[in-house]
Design an enzyme around this catalytic site. Structure first.
Site, PDB file in Angstrom:
ATOM      1  N   HIS A 118      43.560  43.246  39.016  1.00 42.68           N
ATOM      2  CA  HIS A 118      42.159  43.658  39.126  1.00 42.68           C
ATOM      3  C   HIS A 118      41.260  42.490  39.495  1.00 42.68           C
ATOM      4  CE1 HIS A 118      42.528  42.566  34.775  1.00 42.68           C
ATOM      5  NE2 HIS A 118      41.321  42.052  34.942  1.00 42.68           N
TER       6      HIS A 118
ATOM      7  N   GLU B 179      43.079  35.127  35.628  1.00 42.58           N
ATOM      8  CA  GLU B 179      43.782  35.746  34.509  1.00 42.58           C
ATOM      9  C   GLU B 179      45.201  36.089  34.949  1.00 42.58           C
ATOM     10  OE1 GLU B 179      42.099  39.585  33.471  1.00 42.58           O
ATOM     11  OE2 GLU B 179      43.036  39.579  31.492  1.00 42.58           O
TER      12      GLU B 179
HETATM   13 CO    CO Z   1      40.547  40.895  33.427  1.00 40.64          CO
END
Ligand code: CO
Length: 134
Positions: free
Chosen positions: A7, A130
């Site tokens: 994402h 991330e």
């Molecule tokens: Co995230």
């Protein structure tokens, strides 16, 4: 090591308003807002064919995105999330390569209930990165 783009997270002041923009202007499929108090955020997921966009709105006093929004009052891209198969192996390889892992260096449970780590933006082209084990 690096897998799919899981994402792109965009920090916003108002996740519901951001959803309307994506729904009406872009015709995107958006979830209803979801509060994640343990992460200090309210999230909206936008499902795309090849990845997701997540709107992050600050929730509570100590939200990790409050400072970001002070610096970027209109919102903006907050982080990218890449999938990895083995987050501990990925971490060890990155640390050996000189990258800095945020926090105590151990994976935490992320917004999708899976182990995640964040890498220092200064080590990744100014972009908070991330890793999520899938
Ligand atoms: Co995230």
């Amino acid at each position: 090591m690096i897998g799919r783009l899981n994402h792109v997270a965009i920090a916003v002041k108002d996740a519901a308003k951001a959803s309307e923009t994506y729904r009406f202007a872009l015709g995107a499929k958006v979830s209803s807002p979801q509060d994640l108090p343990e992460h200090g955020v309210r999230v909206v997921f936008v499902e795309l064919d090849n990845t997701k966009i997540e709107f992050l709105e600050p929730l509570g006093e100590a939200s990790p995105i409050a400072k970001f929004l002070e610096k970027n009052p209109d919102g903006g891209m907050h982080h990218l999330c890449y999938e990895v198969k083995d987050i501990l192996a990925a971490r060890d390889a990155l640390v050996a390569a000189g990258a800095r892992v945020l926090g105590d260096g151990n994976p935490k449970t992320g917004a999708h209930g899976k182990p995640v780590l964040f890498l220092h933006p200064k080590d990744f082209l100014g972009t908070l990165t991330e890793l999520e084990q899938v």
